[in-house]
Design a protein around this motif. Structure first.
Motif, PDB file in Angstrom:
ATOM      1  N   ALA A 133       0.908  -0.895   0.019  1.00  0.00           N
ATOM      2  CA  ALA A 133       0.394  -0.422   0.592  1.00  0.00           C
ATOM      3  C   ALA A 133       0.922   1.286  -0.056  1.00  0.00           C
ATOM      4  O   ALA A 133       1.170   1.582   1.202  1.00  0.00           O
ATOM      5  N   SER A 134       1.258   1.334  -1.058  1.00  0.00           N
ATOM      6  CA  SER A 134       2.142   2.762  -1.219  1.00  0.00           C
ATOM      7  C   SER A 134       1.866   3.825  -1.827  1.00  0.00           C
ATOM      8  O   SER A 134       0.628   3.635  -2.677  1.00  0.00           O
ATOM      9  N   ALA A 135       2.519   5.360  -1.602  1.00  0.00           N
ATOM     10  CA  ALA A 135       2.227   6.461  -1.923  1.00  0.00           C
ATOM     11  C   ALA A 135       2.363   6.674  -2.848  1.00  0.00           C
ATOM     12  O   ALA A 135       2.420   7.590  -4.022  1.00  0.00           O
ATOM     13  N   LEU A 136       3.098   5.689  -3.902  1.00  0.00           N
ATOM     14  CA  LEU A 136       3.672   5.943  -5.317  1.00  0.00           C
ATOM     15  C   LEU A 136       2.382   5.607  -6.432  1.00  0.00           C
ATOM     16  O   LEU A 136       3.176   5.674  -7.413  1.00  0.00           O
ATOM     17  N   TYR A 137       1.487   4.925  -6.046  1.00  0.00           N
ATOM     18  CA  TYR A 137       0.596   5.046  -7.496  1.00  0.00           C
ATOM     19  C   TYR A 137      -0.388   5.984  -7.399  1.00  0.00           C
ATOM     20  O   TYR A 137      -1.109   6.015  -8.171  1.00  0.00           O
TER      21      TYR A 137
ATOM     22  N   ASP B  98       1.118  -4.291   4.116  1.00  0.00           N
ATOM     23  CA  ASP B  98       1.773  -2.914   4.727  1.00  0.00           C
ATOM     24  C   ASP B  98       3.145  -2.816   4.725  1.00  0.00           C
ATOM     25  O   ASP B  98       4.095  -3.586   4.787  1.00  0.00           O
ATOM     26  N   PRO B  99       4.067  -1.451   4.721  1.00  0.00           N
ATOM     27  CA  PRO B  99       5.015  -1.159   4.060  1.00  0.00           C
ATOM     28  C   PRO B  99       6.410  -1.489   4.999  1.00  0.00           C
ATOM     29  O   PRO B  99       6.744  -1.746   5.047  1.00  0.00           O
TER      30      PRO B  99
ATOM     31  N   MET C 181      12.224   1.001  -3.774  1.00  0.00           N
ATOM     32  CA  MET C 181      12.139   1.779  -2.387  1.00  0.00           C
ATOM     33  C   MET C 181      12.639   0.212  -1.611  1.00  0.00           C
ATOM     34  O   MET C 181      12.049  -0.354  -0.397  1.00  0.00           O
ATOM     35  N   TYR C 182      12.303  -1.493  -2.360  1.00  0.00           N
ATOM     36  CA  TYR C 182      11.967  -2.258  -1.855  1.00  0.00           C
ATOM     37  C   TYR C 182      13.234  -3.492  -2.450  1.00  0.00           C
ATOM     38  O   TYR C 182      12.360  -4.594  -2.706  1.00  0.00           O
TER      39      TYR C 182
ATOM     40  N   SER D  31      19.211   3.599 -11.544  1.00  0.00           N
ATOM     41  CA  SER D  31      17.361   2.424 -11.030  1.00  0.00           C
ATOM     42  C   SER D  31      17.011   0.956 -10.888  1.00  0.00           C
ATOM     43  O   SER D  31      16.920   0.362 -10.879  1.00  0.00           O
ATOM     44  N   LEU D  32      17.401   1.192 -12.941  1.00  0.00           N
ATOM     45  CA  LEU D  32      16.408  -0.015 -13.670  1.00  0.00           C
ATOM     46  C   LEU D  32      18.142  -1.281 -13.355  1.00  0.00           C
ATOM     47  O   LEU D  32      17.583  -1.835 -12.733  1.00  0.00           O
TER      48      LEU D  32
END
Ligand code: PBG
Ligand code: ZN
Length: 329
Positions: free
Chosen positions: A202-206, A228-229, A257-258, A303-304
């Motif tokens: 459940a991320s704020a990145l969506y 849950d992060p 971030m994961y 990042s990739l």
């Protein structure tokens, strides 16, 4: 110890970084364009191409325009595509998701005919198709798990009839993979693969994605079904369940971030691990780059690379086309 012993060697790791040729020779991480999956947002209509304001360079396109984009991307060497539909008709259940003339069904009929060499993955969920924006059927203010997974079976069969190669259930319902596998097998679609969004936080990145497909929940949030992060072991539980239920590949989302989670799955499961570099990750890099604060191209590559270094076998990324063009230069 005598006076004649050689001094302890002075280790100089910098020797392996002296030139581009040496650095390239000893680099531990490489990836191929075949490992990148390009998301496409498909809208009804013809000749339409609308840029998503929070995702510069990414568009909603009608089917004909999407076909042109796939042709271009194939030419660049990209072979896998993840399709999202932005339908006009929405209702409480999201029934437009399993209509045989639905937006993704029509797109697949055309794409699989025009591009037989490409691999088409369809996102399997209802939030784009429901009038309330949640990922399934609402009962007593919450998403009802068991009714929703029945509908996922319907959606999977309808997409399989339209020619999809892989379905990617993204709603984080319990038992969704088993329900989809069962429905597909019963309808004689045993060759259709399941890429499960097994570990979706459940991320704020969506945020930008929800703007792109108009699927912001009209009440509440998705924390009742997405992870849950704060949790790490639970990712092992989720991926294990999906593997036992018949998933062919498992996904971690968001990605950057994961990295611990990507690494955990890679070390614990024999299935391919797919990382989803989500809309917010793309938007942050683009925004900083447009401001002149960070080098966008370098960050795209870094990042990739980090995702593949962590253990991802494939990556879903809005940078797929840009990266393919960058490699052409
Ligand atoms: C919906 C879905 C989401 C994304 C993919 N499928 C958003 C959400 O769960 O709210 C996010 C993709 C992105 O941010 O790029 N099931
Ligand atoms: Zn959803």
């Amino acid at each position: 110890m005598s006076d004649h012993d050689a001094p302890a060697p002075f280790i100089r790791p910098r020797r392996n970084r002296r030139s581009q040729a040496i650095r390239d020779m000893v680099a531990e991480t490489h990836f191929d364009l075949a490992q990148l999956i390009m998301p496409l947002f498909i809208i009804p209509g013809e000749g339409l191409r609308k840029e998503i304001p929070s995702m510069p360079g990414i568009y909603q396109r009608s089917i004909d325009e999407s076909a042109r984009e796939v042709a271009k991307c194939l030419e660049l060497g990209l072979t896998s595509y993840l399709l999202f539909g932005v339908p006009t008709y929405k209702d409480a259940e999201g029934s437009a998701a399993w209509q045989d003339d639905g937006i993704i069904q029509l797109a697949l009929q055309r794409f699989t005919k025009d591009f037989p060499e490409a691999h088409f993955i369809a996102d399997l969920c209802f939030c784009e198709y429901t009038d309330h924006g949640h990922c399934g059927v609402i009962v007593n203010d919450g998403v009802d798990n068991d009714q929703t997974i029945l509908n996922l079976g319907r959606q999977a069969i309808s997409l399989a009839q339209a020619g999809v190669h892989t379905v990617a259930p993204s709603g984080m319902m319990d038992g969704m993979v088993a329900a989809i596998r069962g429905a597909l097998d019963e309808a004689d679609f045993s060759e259709v693969a399941i890429l499960s969004y097994a570990v979706k936080y459940a991320s704020a990145l969506y945020g930008p994605f929800r703007e792109a497909v108009d699927c912001t929940p009209s009440f509440g949030d998705r924390r009742g079904y997405q992870m849950d992060p704060r949790n790490r072991s639970e990712a092992i539980l989720e991926a294990g369940l999906d593997m036992d239920e018949g998933a062919d590949m498992v996904m971690v989302k968001p990605a950057g971030m994961y990295l611990d989670i990507i690494s955990d799955l890679k070390c614990n499961f024999p299935l391919p691990v797919v990382a989803y570099q989500v809309s917010g990750e793309y938007s942050m890099i683009k925004a900083a780059s447009e401001n002149g604060w960070l080098d966008g191209q370098q960050l795209m590559v870094e990042s990739l690379t980090a995702l593949f270094r962590a253990g991802a076998d494939a990556v879903i990324t809005y940078f797929a086309r840009e990266l393919a063009e960058y490699r052409r230069q």
